[in-house]
Write a protein that holds these residues in place. Structure first.
Motif, PDB file in Angstrom:
ATOM      1  N   GLY A 125       1.136  -1.027  -0.040  1.00 34.00           N
ATOM      2  CA  GLY A 125       0.134   0.092   0.050  1.00 34.00           C
ATOM      3  C   GLY A 125       0.666   1.266   0.089  1.00 34.00           C
ATOM      4  N   ALA A 126       0.790   2.236  -0.505  1.00 34.13           N
ATOM      5  CA  ALA A 126       0.633   3.390  -0.766  1.00 34.13           C
ATOM      6  C   ALA A 126       1.021   4.369   0.549  1.00 34.13           C
ATOM      7  N   ALA A 127       0.163   3.752   1.601  1.00 35.91           N
ATOM      8  CA  ALA A 127       0.520   4.794   2.623  1.00 35.91           C
ATOM      9  C   ALA A 127       2.186   4.050   3.836  1.00 35.91           C
ATOM     10  N   ALA A 128       2.359   2.897   3.021  1.00 29.37           N
ATOM     11  CA  ALA A 128       3.483   2.104   3.516  1.00 29.37           C
ATOM     12  C   ALA A 128       5.029   2.436   3.110  1.00 29.37           C
ATOM     13  N   PHE A 129       4.592   3.281   2.168  1.00 24.65           N
ATOM     14  CA  PHE A 129       5.600   3.784   1.633  1.00 24.65           C
ATOM     15  C   PHE A 129       6.388   5.032   1.934  1.00 24.65           C
ATOM     16  N   GLN A 130       5.657   5.677   1.893  1.00 20.78           N
ATOM     17  CA  GLN A 130       4.681   7.338   2.469  1.00 20.78           C
ATOM     18  C   GLN A 130       5.597   7.149   3.992  1.00 20.78           C
ATOM     19  N   ALA A 131       5.323   6.212   4.191  1.00 19.51           N
ATOM     20  CA  ALA A 131       5.406   6.237   5.966  1.00 19.51           C
ATOM     21  C   ALA A 131       6.699   5.685   6.002  1.00 19.51           C
ATOM     22  N   ILE A 132       7.184   4.625   5.155  1.00 20.04           N
ATOM     23  CA  ILE A 132       8.661   4.539   5.877  1.00 20.04           C
ATOM     24  C   ILE A 132       9.582   5.216   4.946  1.00 20.04           C
ATOM     25  N   ALA A 133       9.615   6.222   3.852  1.00 16.87           N
ATOM     26  CA  ALA A 133       9.650   7.385   3.718  1.00 16.87           C
ATOM     27  C   ALA A 133      10.669   8.467   4.577  1.00 16.87           C
ATOM     28  N   ASP A 134       9.012   8.643   5.344  1.00 21.31           N
ATOM     29  CA  ASP A 134       9.139   9.641   6.182  1.00 21.31           C
ATOM     30  C   ASP A 134      10.285   9.512   7.567  1.00 21.31           C
ATOM     31  N   PHE A 135      10.266   7.988   7.601  1.00 16.10           N
ATOM     32  CA  PHE A 135      11.575   7.398   8.543  1.00 16.10           C
ATOM     33  C   PHE A 135      12.489   7.791   8.117  1.00 16.10           C
ATOM     34  N   PHE A 136      12.330   7.374   6.817  1.00 18.17           N
ATOM     35  CA  PHE A 136      14.208   7.802   6.919  1.00 18.17           C
ATOM     36  C   PHE A 136      14.810   8.990   6.806  1.00 18.17           C
ATOM     37  N   LYS A 137      13.844  10.526   6.326  1.00 13.72           N
ATOM     38  CA  LYS A 137      14.378  11.329   5.997  1.00 13.72           C
ATOM     39  C   LYS A 137      14.293  11.884   7.585  1.00 13.72           C
ATOM     40  N   ASN A 138      13.493  11.217   8.604  1.00 19.70           N
ATOM     41  CA  ASN A 138      13.839  12.029  10.278  1.00 19.70           C
ATOM     42  C   ASN A 138      14.749  11.231  11.228  1.00 19.70           C
ATOM     43  N   GLU A 139      14.076  10.173  11.082  1.00 20.62           N
ATOM     44  CA  GLU A 139      14.315   8.856  11.915  1.00 20.62           C
ATOM     45  C   GLU A 139      15.413   7.917  11.794  1.00 20.62           C
ATOM     46  N   VAL A 140      16.001   7.654  11.167  1.00 16.10           N
ATOM     47  CA  VAL A 140      16.916   6.613  10.442  1.00 16.10           C
ATOM     48  C   VAL A 140      18.058   6.709  11.377  1.00 16.10           C
ATOM     49  N   SER A 141      19.593   6.013  11.701  1.00 16.77           N
ATOM     50  CA  SER A 141      20.673   6.192  11.787  1.00 16.77           C
ATOM     51  C   SER A 141      21.132   4.852  12.032  1.00 16.77           C
ATOM     52  N   ALA A 142      22.815   4.794  12.373  1.00 16.81           N
ATOM     53  CA  ALA A 142      23.471   4.059  12.318  1.00 16.81           C
ATOM     54  C   ALA A 142      23.001   2.673  13.110  1.00 16.81           C
ATOM     55  N   ASN A 143      22.183   3.143  13.888  1.00 15.29           N
ATOM     56  CA  ASN A 143      21.295   1.857  15.077  1.00 15.29           C
ATOM     57  C   ASN A 143      19.535   2.135  15.053  1.00 15.29           C
ATOM     58  N   GLN A 144      19.374   2.972  14.389  1.00 12.37           N
ATOM     59  CA  GLN A 144      17.879   3.185  14.281  1.00 12.37           C
ATOM     60  C   GLN A 144      16.924   2.594  12.561  1.00 12.37           C
ATOM     61  N   TYR A 145      16.778   1.402  13.785  1.00 12.15           N
ATOM     62  CA  TYR A 145      16.432   0.873  12.467  1.00 12.15           C
ATOM     63  C   TYR A 145      14.099   0.812  12.302  1.00 12.15           C
ATOM     64  N   GLY A 146      13.788   0.403  11.643  1.00 13.38           N
ATOM     65  CA  GLY A 146      12.124   0.448  11.482  1.00 13.38           C
ATOM     66  C   GLY A 146      11.240  -0.659  10.555  1.00 13.38           C
ATOM     67  N   MET A 147      10.398  -0.838  11.180  1.00 13.58           N
ATOM     68  CA  MET A 147       9.751  -1.359  10.548  1.00 13.58           C
ATOM     69  C   MET A 147       8.157  -0.948  10.493  1.00 13.58           C
ATOM     70  N   VAL A 148       7.358  -1.707   8.830  1.00  9.47           N
ATOM     71  CA  VAL A 148       5.993  -1.285   8.634  1.00  9.47           C
ATOM     72  C   VAL A 148       5.052  -2.320   9.396  1.00  9.47           C
ATOM     73  N   GLY A 149       4.606  -2.294  10.490  1.00  3.90           N
ATOM     74  CA  GLY A 149       3.561  -3.062  11.626  1.00  3.90           C
ATOM     75  C   GLY A 149       2.022  -2.958  10.630  1.00  3.90           C
ATOM     76  N   TYR A 150       1.888  -4.035  10.620  1.00  6.41           N
ATOM     77  CA  TYR A 150       0.270  -4.534  10.343  1.00  6.41           C
ATOM     78  C   TYR A 150      -0.335  -5.403  11.352  1.00  6.41           C
ATOM     79  N   GLN A 151      -2.005  -5.454  10.893  1.00  6.95           N
ATOM     80  CA  GLN A 151      -2.867  -5.818  11.864  1.00  6.95           C
ATOM     81  C   GLN A 151      -3.259  -7.145  12.297  1.00  6.95           C
ATOM     82  N   LEU A 152      -2.590  -8.457  12.577  1.00  5.88           N
ATOM     83  CA  LEU A 152      -2.896  -9.507  12.273  1.00  5.88           C
ATOM     84  C   LEU A 152      -4.036  -9.432  11.682  1.00  5.88           C
ATOM     85  N   LYS A 153      -5.331  -9.865  11.477  1.00  8.96           N
ATOM     86  CA  LYS A 153      -6.416  -9.904  10.823  1.00  8.96           C
ATOM     87  C   LYS A 153      -6.436  -9.539   9.937  1.00  8.96           C
ATOM     88  N   ASN A 154      -5.427  -8.865   9.315  1.00  9.65           N
ATOM     89  CA  ASN A 154      -5.834  -7.877   7.816  1.00  9.65           C
ATOM     90  C   ASN A 154      -4.653  -9.250   6.721  1.00  9.65           C
TER      91      ASN A 154
END
Length: 299
Positions: A125-154
């Protein structure tokens, strides 16, 4: 520097029965991969790297070299069983791939910037890619990674069981534990997973799960190299052992070498685990196309 999209596409689709990575699902024969690349381009990604096998490289490139030409920089790397560190030899009889951690490691020589790693056969989904792109701009670092989480039921299939990494987070949405659960299915009384001794345990519908949509700093590759050697030292003789990326991240969290933010994105998810899933995926993409989320002709 623009982030890179790393697409894990070397799997052979044993449950699906073929190369599901190149199954047409869009109005004009587009693959799920193309929707991921389209969303990534819109979110500001500058390059896509495919992890594939040499055995189907020509078939794969015939599709994506033509369709993505001029749209985004494209590179290919190869995940083969014998691509092991110096000093290690492929065990006789090994047929199963070494896993997602090994697949990502194959890209270490072509990625020097923050990157997202995804499965080829999942629609995120498009929103997931935008969310990870925002993470790269604002938070990612040498020891800070990220993961997009989804609800199990979906993230379940109506046509068979699935495996999911079930996540626990702290009050700041940092991942503190990820547990691989296999044979997950919905039953009349709820959602259950079946463990190795065939006993069933219930899971909450809103549990956060990993769908292998990760955001990494390139420092990950050094950790992958070190952990893969440890894995081989302990499990190279086990014919079905796999080096999973969630296990790598969890080990880094335990040792304090890195942490991972669980990023919530209001995005649909669907995928093709089983042949019967394709009809549902085609219908969902058609709905998104009719709603104007994607153009009729993607490229």
């Amino acid at each position: 520097m623009k982030p890179t999209l790393l697409i894990l596409a070397a799997g052979m689709g044993s449950r699906y029965g073929g190369l599901k990575q190149i199954e047409p699902v869009g109005p004009n024969g587009e693959t799920i991969i193309e929707y991921s690349v389209f969303d990534a381009i819109r979110a500001g990604f500058g390059k896509v790297v495919f992890v594939i096998r040499k055995s189907f490289a020509d078939e794969f490139k015939a599709i994506f070299d033509e369709r993505l030409s001029g749209k985004i920089e494209v590179e290919y790397v190869y995940q083969e069983l014998d691509k092991l560190p110096d000093g290690y030899t492929l065990p006789e009889g090994r047929e199963k791939p070494w896993g997602t951690g090994h697949a990502i490691l194959m890209a270490k020589d072509v990625i020097n910037e923050p990157f997202a790693a995804i499965n080829a056969d999942d629609f995120y989904g498009a929103a997931a890619f935008q969310a990870i792109a925002d993470f790269f701009k604002n938070e990612v670092s040498a020891n800070q990674y990220g993961m997009v989480g989804y609800q199990l039921k979906n993230t379940l299939s109506d046509f068979g069981t699935v495996s999911r990494g079930v996540c626990k987070t702290d009050g700041n949405d940092n991942l503190i534990e990820i547990t691989e659960r296999t044979k997950i299915a919905r039953e009349d009384s709820g959602i259950y997973f079946t463990d190795k001794d065939e006993s069933k345990t219930s899971l909450e519908e809103n549990e956060k799960v990993s769908m292998n949509f990760w955001g990494f700093h390139p420092t990950l590759f050094a950790h992958l190299e070190n952990q893969f050697k440890t894995f081989l030292n302990e499990q190279i003789h086990l014919p079905k052992s796999e080096f999973y990326i969630p296990s790598v991240v969890f080990e880094l969290i335990k040792t304090g070498e890195a942490q991972s933010k669980v990023i919530q994105a209001d995005s649909p998810w669907f995928g093709v685990t089983y042949p019967e899933d394709k009809e549902y995926v085609v219908a969902q993409i058609q709905k998104l196309t009719e709603a104007g989320v994607y153009p009729e002709n993607l490229w």
